[in-house]
Write a protein that holds these residues in place. Structure first.
Motif, PDB file in Angstrom:
ATOM      1  N   ASP A  43       0.816  -1.223   0.000  1.00 42.76           N
ATOM      2  CA  ASP A  43       0.000   0.000   0.000  1.00 42.76           C
ATOM      3  C   ASP A  43       0.846   1.268   0.000  1.00 42.76           C
ATOM      4  N   ASN A  44       2.059   1.183  -0.561  1.00 39.78           N
ATOM      5  CA  ASN A  44       2.965   2.329  -0.615  1.00 39.78           C
ATOM      6  C   ASN A  44       3.306   2.877   0.770  1.00 39.78           C
ATOM      7  N   GLU A  45       3.231   2.017   1.782  1.00 39.72           N
ATOM      8  CA  GLU A  45       3.620   2.385   3.139  1.00 39.72           C
ATOM      9  C   GLU A  45       5.067   1.950   3.368  1.00 39.72           C
ATOM     10  N   GLU A  46       5.613   2.337   4.520  1.00 35.55           N
ATOM     11  CA  GLU A  46       6.967   1.925   4.867  1.00 35.55           C
ATOM     12  C   GLU A  46       7.086   1.791   6.380  1.00 35.55           C
ATOM     13  N   ILE A  47       8.029   0.960   6.805  1.00 33.38           N
ATOM     14  CA  ILE A  47       8.321   0.781   8.226  1.00 33.38           C
ATOM     15  C   ILE A  47       9.628   1.502   8.512  1.00 33.38           C
ATOM     16  N   GLU A 182       6.845   3.411  18.450  1.00 37.63           N
ATOM     17  CA  GLU A 182       7.108   4.848  18.459  1.00 37.63           C
ATOM     18  C   GLU A 182       6.584   5.455  17.173  1.00 37.63           C
ATOM     19  N   GLY A 183       5.974   6.631  17.278  1.00 34.14           N
ATOM     20  CA  GLY A 183       5.469   7.263  16.083  1.00 34.14           C
ATOM     21  C   GLY A 183       4.867   8.618  16.351  1.00 34.14           C
ATOM     22  N   VAL A 184       3.810   8.931  15.605  1.00 33.80           N
ATOM     23  CA  VAL A 184       3.255  10.269  15.653  1.00 33.80           C
ATOM     24  C   VAL A 184       1.770  10.230  15.296  1.00 33.80           C
ATOM     25  N   LEU A 185       1.019  11.154  15.861  1.00 35.50           N
ATOM     26  CA  LEU A 185      -0.346  11.414  15.415  1.00 35.50           C
ATOM     27  C   LEU A 185      -0.294  12.675  14.563  1.00 35.50           C
ATOM     28  N   ASP A 186      -0.451  12.512  13.257  1.00 32.67           N
ATOM     29  CA  ASP A 186      -0.383  13.610  12.297  1.00 32.67           C
ATOM     30  C   ASP A 186      -1.806  13.921  11.857  1.00 32.67           C
ATOM     31  N   GLY A 187      -2.385  14.986  12.403  1.00 36.13           N
ATOM     32  CA  GLY A 187      -3.793  15.253  12.151  1.00 36.13           C
ATOM     33  C   GLY A 187      -4.632  14.175  12.796  1.00 36.13           C
ATOM     34  N   THR A 188      -5.354  13.427  11.970  1.00 33.66           N
ATOM     35  CA  THR A 188      -6.163  12.304  12.474  1.00 33.66           C
ATOM     36  C   THR A 188      -5.525  10.958  12.129  1.00 33.66           C
ATOM     37  N   ARG A 189      -4.289  10.977  11.632  1.00 32.03           N
ATOM     38  CA  ARG A 189      -3.652   9.721  11.233  1.00 32.03           C
ATOM     39  C   ARG A 189      -2.554   9.335  12.209  1.00 32.03           C
ATOM     40  N   LEU A 190      -2.714   8.148  12.787  1.00 33.59           N
ATOM     41  CA  LEU A 190      -1.729   7.584  13.700  1.00 33.59           C
ATOM     42  C   LEU A 190      -0.765   6.707  12.926  1.00 33.59           C
ATOM     43  N   LYS A 191       0.547   6.860  13.195  1.00 37.43           N
ATOM     44  CA  LYS A 191       1.578   6.030  12.566  1.00 37.43           C
ATOM     45  C   LYS A 191       2.562   5.600  13.639  1.00 37.43           C
ATOM     46  N   LEU A 192       2.739   4.282  13.795  1.00 34.72           N
ATOM     47  CA  LEU A 192       3.634   3.711  14.804  1.00 34.72           C
ATOM     48  C   LEU A 192       4.487   2.631  14.162  1.00 34.72           C
ATOM     49  N   SER A 193       5.756   2.537  14.578  1.00 38.18           N
ATOM     50  CA  SER A 193       6.605   1.481  14.027  1.00 38.18           C
ATOM     51  C   SER A 193       7.580   0.988  15.072  1.00 38.18           C
ATOM     52  N   THR A 194       8.139  -0.188  14.807  1.00 39.08           N
ATOM     53  CA  THR A 194       9.242  -0.726  15.602  1.00 39.08           C
ATOM     54  C   THR A 194      10.043  -1.686  14.743  1.00 39.08           C
ATOM     55  N   PHE A 195      11.344  -1.757  15.016  1.00 41.91           N
ATOM     56  CA  PHE A 195      12.225  -2.738  14.379  1.00 41.91           C
ATOM     57  C   PHE A 195      13.153  -3.252  15.453  1.00 41.91           C
ATOM     58  N   PHE A 203       1.926   0.146  12.420  1.00 42.80           N
ATOM     59  CA  PHE A 203       0.502   0.310  12.691  1.00 42.80           C
ATOM     60  C   PHE A 203       0.086   1.688  12.191  1.00 42.80           C
ATOM     61  N   THR A 204      -1.000   1.752  11.463  1.00 45.41           N
ATOM     62  CA  THR A 204      -1.527   3.039  11.039  1.00 45.41           C
ATOM     63  C   THR A 204      -3.037   3.019  11.182  1.00 45.41           C
ATOM     64  N   ALA A 205      -3.603   4.150  11.585  1.00 42.25           N
ATOM     65  CA  ALA A 205      -5.046   4.206  11.819  1.00 42.25           C
ATOM     66  C   ALA A 205      -5.554   5.628  11.675  1.00 42.25           C
ATOM     67  N   THR A 206      -6.819   5.744  11.314  1.00 39.49           N
ATOM     68  CA  THR A 206      -7.532   7.007  11.389  1.00 39.49           C
ATOM     69  C   THR A 206      -8.204   7.062  12.751  1.00 39.49           C
ATOM     70  N   VAL A 207      -8.027   8.166  13.480  1.00 33.44           N
ATOM     71  CA  VAL A 207      -8.513   8.235  14.854  1.00 33.44           C
ATOM     72  C   VAL A 207      -9.494   9.393  15.036  1.00 33.44           C
ATOM     73  N   ASN A 213      -9.452   3.149  13.610  1.00 30.96           N
ATOM     74  CA  ASN A 213      -9.674   2.150  12.576  1.00 30.96           C
ATOM     75  C   ASN A 213      -8.468   2.147  11.656  1.00 30.96           C
ATOM     76  N   GLY A 214      -7.799   0.995  11.579  1.00 35.06           N
ATOM     77  CA  GLY A 214      -6.588   0.982  10.780  1.00 35.06           C
ATOM     78  C   GLY A 214      -6.089  -0.396  10.448  1.00 35.06           C
ATOM     79  N   TYR A 215      -4.773  -0.486  10.173  1.00 35.54           N
ATOM     80  CA  TYR A 215      -4.147  -1.736   9.750  1.00 35.54           C
ATOM     81  C   TYR A 215      -2.819  -1.947  10.466  1.00 35.54           C
ATOM     82  N   PHE A 216      -2.516  -3.204  10.676  1.00 40.18           N
ATOM     83  CA  PHE A 216      -1.238  -3.642  11.233  1.00 40.18           C
ATOM     84  C   PHE A 216      -0.485  -4.383  10.139  1.00 40.18           C
ATOM     85  N   TYR A 217       0.769  -3.971   9.906  1.00 35.31           N
ATOM     86  CA  TYR A 217       1.642  -4.617   8.921  1.00 35.31           C
ATOM     87  C   TYR A 217       2.825  -5.250   9.641  1.00 35.31           C
ATOM     88  N   SER A 218       3.135  -6.487   9.289  1.00 35.47           N
ATOM     89  CA  SER A 218       4.346  -7.145   9.753  1.00 35.47           C
ATOM     90  C   SER A 218       5.206  -7.397   8.522  1.00 35.47           C
TER      91      SER A 218
END
Length: 411
Positions: A43-47, A182-195, A203-207, A213-218
């Motif tokens: 989905d053109n996302e990145e970790i 660790e991540g950020v809430l940018d507007g209504t979009r949550l973005k969290l990552s770990t390695f 993890f990304t979600a609309t809050v 409501n969002g998705y978890f990517y491994s």
């Protein structure tokens, strides 16, 4: 299909090594400084994750309050091999003239290889954009893969948020936690990552002020939906009731080899008339690593008491020798002085693991701890592990563990 994929991965790795030999005079090495790394996914996302090179042989990976020290870095012609601690996975990349990195994140045991990039002198994991529209700090009642038969599971989101929108925390499940996010809430979009060297999570979600409501990517191989609602009083089921002995059993029995290929069992003199903690684990498992660090330290401080630990390792390594090597590496890295037995190699399927321990109703999680009293009776089975990323829950676990062990020792 799995065999074909394995052949493809082998070919890719061989090709990569051939590419490395094309420029044998290049002696580029990692330059000290901070790098922003990322793994492209669906989905053109990145970790993304951040690491800091201390020297050409050492670096540190950062996830919220976690610092992972990497001290096994090798150079082969124009490429750098970053061997991740404890786990067998590694990063291999070529170093550009701008000191950036371009290569792959490789997990040999799982036949996975994905692209990896890093930019030099970059400290920003996620940009803050327009700022946070809400404050999500607190507890969130969460469901992953809701309505998907066999895949749905519950979790507890625990987050802290700073004024600039930076968010840290984790998701606890009935079998463990997703470690330091660790991540950020940018507007209504949550973005969290770990390695962490074995897993790359995003993890990304609309809050809103009360929903997610969002998705978890491994990595780039797994994606599932999740939804959450704010619930300050939400609690997961007790970790002490999920796994239990089947009717008719009151004890545990097994015979597995140690890394010297000597068979060991609970009938050995080492365990006679002692409290024993049996740890079901794998060297590939980050939650097991957290638990093993705690157990190793506790055992070191309490060796003069009538307590023993023994770990049963379920390994992805394809043969016994490779599995023993993984176990020895883990024990050496974190100073484990109790025996780690090889219960299974070639995969960590939980159904097959339960077949090795047929007195259990199931093996639900790596890790799982089984507490045995001085008379050989199973007194408690604890599923999963709440690691340091869970904060207060980790402190609660340690208190509960130490109090229960003291109770068993006093009998």
């Amino acid at each position: 299909m799995r065999y074909i994929f394995g052949l493809i991965l082998t070919a890719l790795l061989f090709s990569c090594k051939n590419d490395i030999k094309t420029n044998p005079q290049n002696s580029n090495q990692l330059k000290p400084g901070t790098y922003r790394a990322w793994i492209p996914i669906q989905d053109n996302e990145e970790i993304p994750f951040i690491f800091k090179v201390e020297s050409d042989k050492t670096l540190e990976i950062y996830n919220a309050d976690e610092i992972i020290v990497v001290d096994e870095i090798d150079y082969q012609n124009d490429s750098v091999y970053i061997n991740l601690p404890v786990f067998k996975d590694f990063l291999v990349a070529k170093i550009t003239e701008e000191n950036n990195l371009s290569g792959y994140y490789v997990s040999p045991d799982r036949n996975r290889k994905v692209p990896f990039e890093a930019t030099y002198k970059n400290t920003i994991r996620f940009g803050t954009g327009t700022g946070a529209a809400y404050n999500i700090e607190g507890v969130w009642e969460t469901v992953f893969s809701k309505g998907v038969e066999g895949d749905e599971y519950i979790a507890k989101g625990i987050f802290k948020q700073q004024d600039d929108g930076k968010v840290t925390g984790t998701f606890r499940t009935t079998t463990g936690d997703y470690r330091y996010l660790e991540g950020v809430l940018d507007g209504t979009r949550l973005k969290l990552s770990t390695f962490d060297g074995a897993h790359a999570f995003y993890f990304t979600a609309t809050v809103t002020d009360s929903t997610m409501n969002g998705y978890f990517y491994s990595g780039n191989h797994w994606k599932e939906p999740f939804e959450a609602k704010r619930n300050a009083n939400y609690e997961l089921p007790s970790s002490n009731t999920l796994t239990y002995l089947k009717e008719g059993y009151d004890s545990l029995d097994f015979v597995f080899p140690n890394t010297s290929d000597e068979l060991m069992s609970l009938k050995d003199d080492r365990f006679k008339d002692k409290v024993v903690v049996v740890q079901i684990m794998g060297t590939w498992c980050p939650n097991c690593l957290d638990e093993s660090k705690y157990y190793a330290d506790f055992y070191k401080k309490n060796k003069d008491k009538d307590i023993e630990f023994v770990a049963l390792a379920f390994e992805y390594a394809k043969d016994k020798e490779a599995a023993f090597s993984r176990i020895d590496r883990l024990a050496s890295k974190i100073n484990i002085n109790y025996p780690i037995l090889l219960a299974q190699y070639g995969g960590a399927d939980k159904t097959k693991a339960q077949e090795k321990l047929p007195m259990l109703n199931h093996v639900l999680s790596y890790p799982t701890s089984i507490f045995i009293d001085k008379k050989g009776r199973v007194r408690k089975i604890h599923t999963g592990f709440n690691g340091p990323a869970t904060g207060e829950k980790y402190s609660e676990f340690k208190n509960e563990f130490e109090n229960f062990v003291a109770e068993l020792l006093s009998e």
